[in-house]
Enzyme design. Structure first.
Site, short mmCIF file in Angstrom:
data_model
loop_
_atom_site.label_atom_id
_atom_site.label_comp_id
_atom_site.label_asym_id
_atom_site.label_seq_id
_atom_site.Cartn_x
_atom_site.Cartn_y
_atom_site.Cartn_z
N ARG A 171 -0.32 0.07 5.59
CA ARG A 171 1.09 -0.08 5.23
C ARG A 171 1.68 1.31 5.05
O ARG A 171 0.93 2.30 4.95
CB ARG A 171 1.21 -0.87 3.91
CG ARG A 171 0.80 -2.33 4.09
CD ARG A 171 0.89 -3.09 2.76
NE ARG A 171 0.31 -4.42 2.90
CZ ARG A 171 -0.44 -5.00 1.99
NH1 ARG A 171 -0.73 -4.38 0.85
NH2 ARG A 171 -0.91 -6.21 2.19
N ARG A 264 7.53 -7.95 -2.34
CA ARG A 264 6.76 -6.74 -2.01
C ARG A 264 7.21 -6.18 -0.65
O ARG A 264 7.16 -4.96 -0.43
CB ARG A 264 5.25 -7.07 -1.99
CG ARG A 264 4.39 -5.84 -1.90
CD ARG A 264 2.92 -6.14 -2.14
NE ARG A 264 2.34 -6.89 -1.04
CZ ARG A 264 1.09 -7.32 -1.01
NH1 ARG A 264 0.30 -7.11 -2.06
NH2 ARG A 264 0.62 -8.00 0.01
N ARG A 275 -0.74 -16.08 4.33
CA ARG A 275 -1.26 -15.70 3.02
C ARG A 275 -1.03 -16.82 2.01
O ARG A 275 -1.87 -17.07 1.13
CB ARG A 275 -0.64 -14.37 2.55
CG ARG A 275 -1.27 -13.18 3.26
CD ARG A 275 -0.65 -11.85 2.96
NE ARG A 275 -1.31 -10.81 3.77
CZ ARG A 275 -2.01 -9.78 3.29
NH1 ARG A 275 -2.11 -9.60 2.00
NH2 ARG A 275 -2.58 -8.92 4.10
N1 ATP Z 1 3.31 -9.89 -13.72
C1 ATP Z 1 4.10 -9.59 -12.69
N2 ATP Z 1 5.38 -9.98 -12.72
C2 ATP Z 1 6.22 -9.70 -11.69
N3 ATP Z 1 5.84 -9.04 -10.58
C3 ATP Z 1 4.57 -8.63 -10.50
C4 ATP Z 1 3.62 -8.88 -11.53
N4 ATP Z 1 2.45 -8.37 -11.18
C5 ATP Z 1 2.63 -7.80 -9.96
N5 ATP Z 1 3.88 -7.96 -9.54
C6 ATP Z 1 4.48 -7.54 -8.26
O1 ATP Z 1 4.02 -8.47 -7.27
C7 ATP Z 1 3.80 -7.81 -6.02
C8 ATP Z 1 2.38 -8.08 -5.57
O2 ATP Z 1 1.50 -7.38 -6.42
P1 ATP Z 1 0.18 -6.72 -5.86
O3 ATP Z 1 0.46 -5.97 -4.60
O4 ATP Z 1 -0.45 -5.98 -6.97
O5 ATP Z 1 -0.66 -8.03 -5.49
P2 ATP Z 1 -2.15 -8.17 -4.97
O6 ATP Z 1 -2.75 -9.31 -5.67
O7 ATP Z 1 -2.86 -6.89 -5.07
O8 ATP Z 1 -1.90 -8.54 -3.45
P3 ATP Z 1 -2.92 -8.37 -2.19
O9 ATP Z 1 -4.08 -9.22 -2.43
O10 ATP Z 1 -2.09 -8.82 -1.03
O11 ATP Z 1 -3.28 -6.93 -2.08
C9 ATP Z 1 4.11 -6.35 -6.24
O12 ATP Z 1 5.40 -6.07 -5.77
C10 ATP Z 1 4.03 -6.17 -7.78
O13 ATP Z 1 4.89 -5.16 -8.22
N1 LIG Z 2 -13.93 -9.89 0.96
C1 LIG Z 2 -13.14 -8.82 0.82
N2 LIG Z 2 -11.83 -8.95 0.56
C2 LIG Z 2 -11.10 -7.84 0.40
C3 LIG Z 2 -11.65 -6.57 0.47
N3 LIG Z 2 -10.68 -5.66 0.27
C4 LIG Z 2 -9.56 -6.35 0.04
N4 LIG Z 2 -9.82 -7.67 0.12
C5 LIG Z 2 -8.87 -8.77 -0.08
O1 LIG Z 2 -8.07 -8.92 1.05
C6 LIG Z 2 -6.85 -9.51 0.67
C7 LIG Z 2 -5.70 -8.87 1.37
O2 LIG Z 2 -5.54 -7.54 1.00
P1 LIG Z 2 -4.31 -6.69 1.53
O3 LIG Z 2 -4.56 -5.28 1.07
O4 LIG Z 2 -4.27 -6.82 3.02
O5 LIG Z 2 -3.08 -7.28 0.90
C8 LIG Z 2 -6.78 -9.43 -0.85
O6 LIG Z 2 -7.03 -10.70 -1.39
C9 LIG Z 2 -7.91 -8.53 -1.21
O7 LIG Z 2 -8.49 -8.86 -2.45
C10 LIG Z 2 -13.04 -6.47 0.74
O8 LIG Z 2 -13.63 -5.38 0.82
N5 LIG Z 2 -13.73 -7.60 0.90
#
Ligand code: ATP
Ligand SMILES: Nc1nc2c(ncn2[C@@H]2O[C@H](COP(=O)(O)O)[C@@H](O)[C@H]2O)c(=O)[nH]1
Length: 388
Positions: A171, A264, A275
């Site tokens: 990204r 996001r 997703r």
């Molecule tokens: N408690 C919350 N309330 C509102 N918005 C939130 C909260 N927690 C996270 N966010 C927002 O939600 C969006 C998604 O959060 P984040 O990218 O951390 O999710 P993620 O679980 O890591 O997703 P992925 O698995 O796709 O990487 C972001 O824009 C973040 O700022």
């Molecule tokens: N099994 C695994 N899942 C992973 C790993 N690293 C990230 N993730 C999961 O993929 C999704 C999507 O992530 P994104 O960065 O494309 O938004 C998210 O649920 C991560 O937890 C891995 O090494 N192994």
């Protein structure tokens, strides 16, 4: 084993470097250092004693797997048992000096079968037991990354992030090697087949995986490793030898999850739909018996973060068990192997004089070896014997 007799060339070992020869069963293992940058730093050769045949990596049918030690000019080695040889590298900090050459461990046997060739593997010895890694799962957009980023910002010396590999494109603000190791499909497939991954999964149309090195490098720094992986990955880690704490992060509602994912702004509509479909399946699995230790609802971010911190503090009772003698393991301390009995291997300080407060004799407890290739051999217990 190989058919050709291979002349053992001493020139291939770095000038001034010592080699160690160790007999195990009907083979002699010769371990030395190379000064050829194009070659791995450690050279291993095997002599079949009955056939008087040499096997080395420059000839087909022999592979040395695992993490390679940094080059040193001298080392000593001794068999621990029929499965592995202990190697002590000299002239490096104690924390860097303990290695195992695995010659017939379950991992080596498995790799030998897969590759149909002779295999040995190197594994780094790690003194003491660190805190359990933390696996954080939950549907895409729930806020896992946001929570982990806060934790890493507040406790940079306590936690380290396991940088996954992915075939997904970066990204806009993502940095290779920081957020992910962005990789080609053929490369990750090859590395997976070579046993370099703790787990991997097909997630939202791409391959994601946690390399063993990603976890080990965090743990080697004395930090607690945080893994952000999907539910399939969490299941694989549960089934692995890595003892971790498993946390599932839930959204307050499906609508809120969708809102966050859209807000996001990193995915196309098609990807968002994919997703969200996967999110339903992941939420269903969050209650799988024995999979997750804790469920956290990420409604108010600050409240959820406080709950996460509480969970992790609960586990803080597990203190590092690094022996106080080697706490300052960064000091260079040249030990060599002195002797072995059924339960311990004795290491002697090279000069016979304890320098920098280092113990003159150390005893490595053989019952303390856990893990091993393709990761690290962890939990080593070392006690000092200062009898002089
Ligand atoms: N408690 C919350 N309330 C509102 N918005 C939130 C909260 N927690 C996270 N966010 C927002 O939600 C969006 C998604 O959060 P984040 O990218 O951390 O999710 P993620 O679980 O890591 O997703 P992925 O698995 O796709 O990487 C972001 O824009 C973040 O700022
Ligand atoms: N099994 C695994 N899942 C992973 C790993 N690293 C990230 N993730 C999961 O993929 C999704 C999507 O992530 P994104 O960065 O494309 O938004 C998210 O649920 C991560 O937890 C891995 O090494 N192994």
């Amino acid at each position: 084993m190989g058919e050709e007799a291979v002349e053992f060339s001493v020139e291939k070992v770095a000038k001034g470097c010592k080699q160690s020869a160790v007999d195990v069963g009907d083979k002699t293992f010769v371990i030395g250092s190379s000064d050829d940058d194009s070659k791995p730093p450690v050279i291993v050769k095997i002599l079949g004693k009955r056939t008087q045949t040499w096997y080395c990596t420059s000839v087909h049918h022999f592979i040395v797997l695992g993490t390679q030690p940094t080059l040193t000019k001298s080392q000593s080695a001794i068999p621990v048992n029929d499965e592995k040889i202990l190697i002590i590298e000299k002239g490096v900090p104690l924390n860097e000096s303990i290695w195992f050459l695995e010659i017939d461990t379950p991992f080596v046997k498995q790799q030998r079968k897969i590759k149909g060739t002779e295999v040995v593997s190197l594994s780094k010895g790690v003194i003491g037991v660190g805190q359990k890694p933390v696996v954080i799962s939950g549907p895409s957009g729930v806020g896992k990354g946001t929570l982990i980023a806060k934790l890493m910002k507040d406790y940079p010396s306590k936690f380290g992030f396991s940088v996954s590999h992915t075939t997904r494109s970066p990204r806009e603000k993502e940095i290779d090697g920081v957020h992910y190791h962005f990789t080609e499909r053929s490369k990750i497939d090859k590395d997976i087949s070579e046993g370099k991954f703790l787990e991997f999964a097909h997630v939202h149309g791409n391959v994601y995986g946690t390399s063993i090195e990603a976890v080990e490098s965090v743990t080697d720094e004395g930090k607690r490793c945080i893994l952000d992986i999907d539910v399939q990955g969490a299941r694989s880690v549960r089934a692995s030898s890595l003892e971790a704490i498993f946390i599932f992060v839930c959204p307050p509602s499906f609508e809120e999850l969708e809102k966050r994912l859209r807000a996001r702004g990193t995915e196309t509509e098609e990807q968002i739909q994919k997703r969200l479909r996967n999110a339903r399946a992941e939420l269903d699995q969050s209650n799988s018996p024995g999979l997750f230790d804790h469920l956290l609802v990420n409604d108010d971010l600050e409240a959820c973060y406080e709950n996460l911190k509480k969970l992790l503090t609960l586990d803080d009772s597990q203190e590092d068990s690094i022996d106080f003698y080697i706490k300052d393991g960064k000091q260079t301390a040249s030990y060599s192997i002195m002797s072995k009995n059924d339960s311990e291997i004795l290491l002697q300080f090279e000069t016979n004089e304890a320098k920098n407060g280092a113990a003159s004799l150390l005893a490595l407890d053989l019952s303390s070896l856990s893990g091993g290739a393709p990761g690290r051999t962890r939990g080593l217990k070392i006690r000092s014997i200062n009898s002089f």
